[in-house]
Design a protein around this motif. Structure first.
Motif, short mmCIF file in Angstrom:
data_model
loop_
_atom_site.label_atom_id
_atom_site.label_comp_id
_atom_site.label_asym_id
_atom_site.label_seq_id
_atom_site.Cartn_x
_atom_site.Cartn_y
_atom_site.Cartn_z
N GLY A 1 0.83 -1.19 0.00
CA GLY A 1 0.00 0.00 0.00
C GLY A 1 0.86 1.25 0.00
O GLY A 1 2.04 1.22 0.32
N GLY A 2 0.26 2.38 -0.36
CA GLY A 2 1.00 3.63 -0.34
C GLY A 2 2.00 3.71 -1.46
O GLY A 2 1.75 3.31 -2.60
N ALA A 3 3.19 4.23 -1.14
CA ALA A 3 4.21 4.52 -2.15
C ALA A 3 4.68 3.26 -2.86
O ALA A 3 4.76 2.19 -2.27
CB ALA A 3 5.39 5.22 -1.52
N ARG A 4 5.01 3.43 -4.13
CA ARG A 4 5.71 2.39 -4.87
C ARG A 4 7.19 2.51 -4.54
O ARG A 4 7.80 3.57 -4.76
CB ARG A 4 5.49 2.58 -6.37
N ILE A 5 7.79 1.47 -4.00
CA ILE A 5 9.20 1.52 -3.62
C ILE A 5 10.04 0.93 -4.75
O ILE A 5 9.82 -0.20 -5.18
CB ILE A 5 9.45 0.74 -2.32
N ILE A 6 11.00 1.73 -5.22
CA ILE A 6 11.89 1.33 -6.31
C ILE A 6 13.33 1.44 -5.81
O ILE A 6 13.77 2.51 -5.39
CB ILE A 6 11.70 2.22 -7.54
N ALA A 7 14.04 0.33 -5.82
CA ALA A 7 15.45 0.34 -5.44
C ALA A 7 16.29 0.64 -6.67
O ALA A 7 16.14 0.00 -7.71
CB ALA A 7 15.86 -1.00 -4.84
N ILE A 8 17.16 1.63 -6.56
CA ILE A 8 18.10 1.96 -7.63
C ILE A 8 19.48 1.53 -7.15
O ILE A 8 20.00 2.04 -6.17
CB ILE A 8 18.06 3.46 -7.96
N THR A 9 20.04 0.54 -7.83
CA THR A 9 21.27 -0.09 -7.35
C THR A 9 22.23 -0.30 -8.52
O THR A 9 21.92 0.02 -9.67
CB THR A 9 20.93 -1.42 -6.63
N SER A 10 23.40 -0.85 -8.21
CA SER A 10 24.39 -1.11 -9.25
C SER A 10 25.35 -2.18 -8.76
O SER A 10 25.48 -2.42 -7.55
CB SER A 10 25.17 0.17 -9.60
N GLY A 11 26.03 -2.79 -9.71
CA GLY A 11 27.02 -3.78 -9.34
C GLY A 11 28.29 -3.17 -8.80
O GLY A 11 28.92 -3.71 -7.91
N LYS A 12 28.68 -2.02 -9.34
CA LYS A 12 29.89 -1.33 -8.88
C LYS A 12 29.59 0.15 -8.71
O LYS A 12 28.60 0.67 -9.24
CB LYS A 12 31.05 -1.53 -9.87
N GLY A 13 30.46 0.81 -7.97
CA GLY A 13 30.30 2.24 -7.79
C GLY A 13 30.80 3.03 -8.99
O GLY A 13 31.45 2.49 -9.89
N PRO B 1 3.08 5.61 3.56
CA PRO B 1 1.78 6.26 3.35
C PRO B 1 1.86 7.70 2.88
O PRO B 1 0.86 8.26 2.44
CB PRO B 1 1.12 6.18 4.74
N ARG B 2 3.03 8.32 2.94
CA ARG B 2 3.14 9.75 2.70
C ARG B 2 3.48 10.12 1.26
O ARG B 2 3.39 11.30 0.89
CB ARG B 2 4.23 10.35 3.60
N TYR B 3 3.89 9.13 0.45
CA TYR B 3 4.41 9.45 -0.88
C TYR B 3 3.80 8.54 -1.94
O TYR B 3 3.22 7.49 -1.63
CB TYR B 3 5.94 9.31 -0.89
N ASP B 4 3.97 8.96 -3.20
CA ASP B 4 3.58 8.12 -4.33
C ASP B 4 4.73 7.21 -4.75
O ASP B 4 4.51 6.08 -5.18
CB ASP B 4 3.18 9.00 -5.53
N VAL B 5 5.95 7.72 -4.64
CA VAL B 5 7.15 6.97 -5.04
C VAL B 5 8.24 7.17 -3.99
O VAL B 5 8.48 8.30 -3.56
CB VAL B 5 7.69 7.43 -6.41
N LEU C 1 13.31 -4.58 0.20
CA LEU C 1 12.14 -3.80 0.58
C LEU C 1 11.40 -3.23 -0.62
O LEU C 1 10.30 -2.71 -0.47
CB LEU C 1 12.56 -2.65 1.50
N ALA C 2 12.01 -3.31 -1.79
CA ALA C 2 11.46 -2.65 -2.98
C ALA C 2 10.61 -3.59 -3.81
O ALA C 2 10.94 -4.77 -3.97
CB ALA C 2 12.59 -2.09 -3.84
N ALA C 3 9.54 -3.06 -4.34
CA ALA C 3 8.71 -3.83 -5.27
C ALA C 3 9.40 -3.98 -6.62
O ALA C 3 9.21 -4.98 -7.31
CB ALA C 3 7.35 -3.15 -5.45
N GLU C 4 10.22 -3.00 -6.99
CA GLU C 4 10.90 -3.01 -8.28
C GLU C 4 12.37 -2.68 -8.08
O GLU C 4 12.74 -1.92 -7.18
CB GLU C 4 10.27 -2.00 -9.24
N THR D 1 4.72 2.46 -16.14
CA THR D 1 4.82 1.02 -15.95
C THR D 1 4.92 0.58 -14.49
O THR D 1 4.61 -0.57 -14.18
CB THR D 1 6.06 0.46 -16.69
N LEU D 2 5.34 1.49 -13.59
CA LEU D 2 5.61 1.07 -12.22
C LEU D 2 4.70 1.71 -11.19
O LEU D 2 4.28 1.06 -10.23
CB LEU D 2 7.06 1.37 -11.84
N VAL D 3 4.42 2.99 -11.32
CA VAL D 3 3.68 3.70 -10.28
C VAL D 3 2.21 3.32 -10.35
O VAL D 3 1.59 3.35 -11.42
CB VAL D 3 3.84 5.22 -10.43
N GLY D 4 1.68 2.96 -9.21
CA GLY D 4 0.26 2.62 -9.14
C GLY D 4 -0.06 1.20 -9.47
O GLY D 4 -1.21 0.78 -9.40
N LYS D 5 0.98 0.39 -9.83
CA LYS D 5 0.72 -1.03 -10.09
C LYS D 5 0.44 -1.74 -8.78
O LYS D 5 0.99 -1.39 -7.74
CB LYS D 5 1.95 -1.66 -10.77
#
Length: 276
Positions: free
Chosen positions: A20-32, A131-135, A154-157, A271-275
């Motif tokens: 519920g609430g915000a769509r959580i998207i993790a932005i990650t990488s293999g290296k810095g 609950p406070r945000y969309d993303v 913790l991220a859906a995507e 494609t991601l927000v609101g799914k």
């Protein structure tokens, strides 16, 4: 490209992702050094321009640098919330671009490991923010440490940022393999930064997919699917904005890289927000 990880590291404890609430998207990488935090900040600005309530959480708990990218000088960080010195409301601040940020302290050795205390506090904070945000964008650390894997869980995507350089692609493959095998991720979205020509990112994503299909099989038997979300072209304006510690979308909104990030935001919203 060879199989970079024959034996995956021990699994980080799985977390119950908030619903519920915000769509959580993790932005990650293999290296810095591939532009992950740059993408997080400018994507947040682009999503905010589309009318969404956005928060970026600096989930690189030990080596945070979101404050540097945004030229912010926080008096209160996640460290203060974790220790009870400040409230969550006091720690969330507005960033240039109109979105909210929750910054982590840099050089905090005690947060470089996923202790039960760090895990519980981080989870509590994320549940409070949903609950406070969309993303909510989780700007994670690079690699496959237990702290990074916990944040991603913790991220859906998941959005993996890589560059065309061989070391970046090898490490991106390694990270995606761990996400597929340990978290049973069925799909991972990919953004290729610093591309030289149109179409490079889609071709690179296809090459990564071939290697994953050959070497990686999950417990469920479903292969992980890579979804090419977009490219960000190599652009001098990016380097100039980073050196000035300003958002690219503010300094040079019409440059090729800024236009690519705006297109990326459109795809994320579509494609991601609101799914569910």
């Amino acid at each position: 490209m060879t199989d970079a990880l024959n034996t995956p590291p021990p699994s980080a404890p799985a977390a119950q992702a908030p619903t519920g609430g915000a769509r959580i998207i993790a932005i990650t990488s293999g290296k810095g050094g591939v532009g992950k935090t740059f993408v997080s900040a400018n994507l947040a600005a682009a999503l905010t321009r589309r009318g969404l309530r956005v928060l970026v959480l600096d989930a690189d708990l030990g080596l945070a640098n979101l404050d540097v990218v945004l030229n912010l000088h926080p008096k209160i960080t996640l460290h203060d919330v974790f220790t009870g010195k400040s409230t969550l409301d006091d720690a969330v601040v507005k960033a240039p671009g109109g979105f909210s940020v929750l910054l982590a302290g840099s050089g905090m050795v005690e947060y470089s490991r996923l202790t039960p205390e760090v895990r519980d506090e981080f989870l509590r904070i994320v549940h409070s923010l949903v609950p406070r945000y969309d993303v909510i964008l989780l700007d994670t650390g690079a690699g496959i440490s237990d702290v990074v894997l916990f944040a991603v869980s913790l991220a859906a995507e998941v959005l993996v940022v890589a560059t065309p350089e061989p070391t970046s692609l090898t490490d991106a493959y390694a990270a995606i393999k761990v996400l597929a095998m340990q978290q049973e991720r069925k799909q991972v979205r990919v953004v290729i930064n610093q591309t030289a020509r149109p179409g490079d990112g889609r071709a690179i994503t296809g090459q990564l997919q071939q290697v994953l299909d050959r070497f990686v099989s999950t417990q469920s038997g479903h292969p992980v699917r890579l979804l090419h979300l977009g490219d960000i072209p190599s652009d001098q304006a990016v380097r100039d904005a980073v050196m000035r510690r300003q958002l690219l979308l503010t300094t040079t909104p019409g440059c090729p890289a800024a236009l690519a990030i705006s297109q990326l935001a459109g795809k994320v919203e579509e494609t991601l927000v609101g799914k569910p």
